[in-house]
Scaffold this active site. Structure first.
Site, PDB file in Angstrom:
ATOM      1  N   THR A  25      48.505   7.348  77.323  1.00  0.00           N
ATOM      2  CA  THR A  25      48.203   8.351  78.343  1.00  0.00           C
ATOM      3  C   THR A  25      49.102   9.566  78.139  1.00  0.00           C
ATOM      4  O   THR A  25      50.328   9.432  78.087  1.00  0.00           O
ATOM      5  CB  THR A  25      48.412   7.762  79.744  1.00  0.00           C
ATOM      6  N   GLN A  97      39.111   4.491  74.491  1.00  0.00           N
ATOM      7  CA  GLN A  97      39.460   3.492  75.490  1.00  0.00           C
ATOM      8  C   GLN A  97      38.869   3.879  76.840  1.00  0.00           C
ATOM      9  O   GLN A  97      39.149   4.962  77.362  1.00  0.00           O
ATOM     10  CB  GLN A  97      40.976   3.334  75.639  1.00  0.00           C
ATOM     11  N   HIS A 174      39.383  -1.329  78.704  1.00  0.00           N
ATOM     12  CA  HIS A 174      40.782  -1.518  79.104  1.00  0.00           C
ATOM     13  C   HIS A 174      40.847  -2.596  80.177  1.00  0.00           C
ATOM     14  O   HIS A 174      40.707  -2.316  81.368  1.00  0.00           O
ATOM     15  CB  HIS A 174      41.361  -0.202  79.607  1.00  0.00           C
ATOM     16  N   TYR A 179      44.717  -2.165  85.583  1.00  0.00           N
ATOM     17  CA  TYR A 179      43.592  -1.301  85.939  1.00  0.00           C
ATOM     18  C   TYR A 179      42.379  -2.147  86.352  1.00  0.00           C
ATOM     19  O   TYR A 179      42.471  -3.368  86.446  1.00  0.00           O
ATOM     20  CB  TYR A 179      43.305  -0.324  84.808  1.00  0.00           C
ATOM     21  N   ASN A 234      51.886  -2.296  87.004  1.00  0.00           N
ATOM     22  CA  ASN A 234      50.986  -1.935  88.107  1.00  0.00           C
ATOM     23  C   ASN A 234      50.721  -3.104  89.048  1.00  0.00           C
ATOM     24  O   ASN A 234      49.591  -3.359  89.450  1.00  0.00           O
ATOM     25  CB  ASN A 234      49.668  -1.356  87.570  1.00  0.00           C
ATOM     26  N   GLY A 316      52.730   2.570  69.494  1.00  0.00           N
ATOM     27  CA  GLY A 316      52.594   3.652  70.459  1.00  0.00           C
ATOM     28  C   GLY A 316      53.636   4.735  70.296  1.00  0.00           C
ATOM     29  O   GLY A 316      53.408   5.745  69.636  1.00  0.00           O
ATOM     30  N   ARG A 317      54.811   4.526  70.864  1.00  0.00           N
ATOM     31  CA  ARG A 317      55.827   5.584  70.882  1.00  0.00           C
ATOM     32  C   ARG A 317      56.237   6.070  69.485  1.00  0.00           C
ATOM     33  O   ARG A 317      56.462   7.274  69.323  1.00  0.00           O
ATOM     34  CB  ARG A 317      57.040   5.124  71.685  1.00  0.00           C
TER      35      ARG A 317
END
Length: 359
Positions: A25, A97, A174, A179, A234, A316-317
């Protein structure tokens, strides 16, 4: 010969290596429409085999965060076509995604007429950032009616068709990180008493209906799914039957033959460790491509591929901060460090301005 950097396949697709860009994101889609800046960002990173885009909402109702893209309007489809063309020109494949945020949202982030929907009227702990008023507590969402469920499944189908129309190679559903799809799977967020709540067969029903409908629309070779067993992001607490529930999911997904399962492991960022037994169970149960993610460097990626623990490795990072990560890993060069203060801010700073190696 390095496995990581050698060509491989994903269903019928040829990939230029075994490295996957994780969905990240980045909140650069002003007005929820993909743009030229996003195309530049993805193209910079298209030396990987497969790019999985940031979470993209299949519905106005799913736009929980500020400035995340959608896949439900002609303008969004046109924007995604620019992104797909830029990525393909550099040799990578790209899956969109599809992320419906469900209860991880705030009305200030939703367009007019949209609603916060979830399996049950149970708010998530924590807060949501809004451009208008900063951090706000997660409100109580609306419990989805049977009509809402049917309409939402159709929204996933439309978004998947729009992704293919835009020239992307497939979609990732996803089902992770708290989510909407995972909200149905997990018993804390799903307190329904109808056919979509209670037993794991019922709690998994919505996810599997989305899988079935999406496969029917665009084909099983174009549909993957992301899952986060033992993930707690989350407000998704660990519960006793988790291993059995995800074993059921693995079996059901294998029967459907979708092209990949992508497992999330956020333990390098402080989340609970995903037991090796869960990863091994997916490897044995699901017969198509398995993607693993979570704190990989080149050495560990190579080792896990060689050991047959997975087919592809997602990062990712490292690729957020190193658009030329493949070249850096190949040469053993030092890596740029990601700037967390610009992960979610508008504009090119901390997005497209990370330095590449000089030629």
């Amino acid at each position: 010969m390095s496995l990581l950097f050698s060509e491989t396949t994903l269903g019928p697709l040829k990939l230029q290596n075994h490295l996957v860009m994780s969905p990240l994101t980045r909140n650069r889609a002003t007005g929820n429409v993909p743009n030229a800046l996003m195309a530049e960002y993805y193209a910079q990173r298209a030396t990987v085999g497969l790019i999985i885009t940031e979470g993209t909402s299949p519905s106005p109702n799913g736009l929980g965060y500020p400035r995340i893209p959608g896949a439900f309007s002609p303008e969004q489809t046109a924007g995604w076509k620019i992104v797909a063309d830029a990525v393909h020109a550099k040799g990578a494949k790209i899956f969109m995604q599809l992320m419906h945020c469900g209860r991880i949202a705030h009305p200030l982030n939703l367009p007019a007429g949209a609603h916060m929907l979830a399996p049950s009227a149970v708010p998530a702990a924590g807060e949501m950032y809004t451009d208008a008023e900063g951090l706000k507590p997660h409100p109580v969402p609306q419990a989805m009616t049977q009509a809402d469920i049917k309409a939402t499944i159709e929204e996933y189908v439309t978004a998947a068709r729009n992704a293919i129309a835009a020239g992307l190679d497939g979609v990732e559903l996803h089902g992770a990180n708290g989510y909407l799809l995972e909200q149905f799977i997990r018993p804390n967020s799903n307190q329904r008493t109808d056919a979509y709540g209670g037993s794991i067969e019922n709690r998994a029903r919505f996810v599997l209906e989305v899988v079935d409908a999406t496969i029917a629309a665009i084909g099983k070779d174009r549909v993957g799914i992301r899952l986060s067993p033992y993930g707690v992001f989350n407000d998704m607490p660990i519960y006793e039957a988790m291993e059995a529930d995800y074993t059921y999911l693995a079996q059901q997904l294998n029967e459907r033959g979708l092209v990949y399962v992508h497992l999330v492991d956020h333990s390098p960022m402080g989340a609970p460790a995903v037991p090796d037994a869960i990863k091994t169970m997916f490897r044995k149960t699901f017969k198509r491509t398995l993607i693993l993610s979570g704190g990989y460097d080149a050495g560990r990626a190579e080792s896990d591929l060689a050991a047959g623990k997975c087919d592809l490795v997602a990062v990712g990072r490292p690729i957020l901060a190193n658009p030329d990560l493949v070249a850096r890993w190949k040469s053993g060069s030092a890596l740029n460090q990601p700037d967390m203060t610009t992960f979610y801010t508008p504009g090119p700073t901390g997005y497209t301005d990370y330095a590449a190696l000089s030629a």
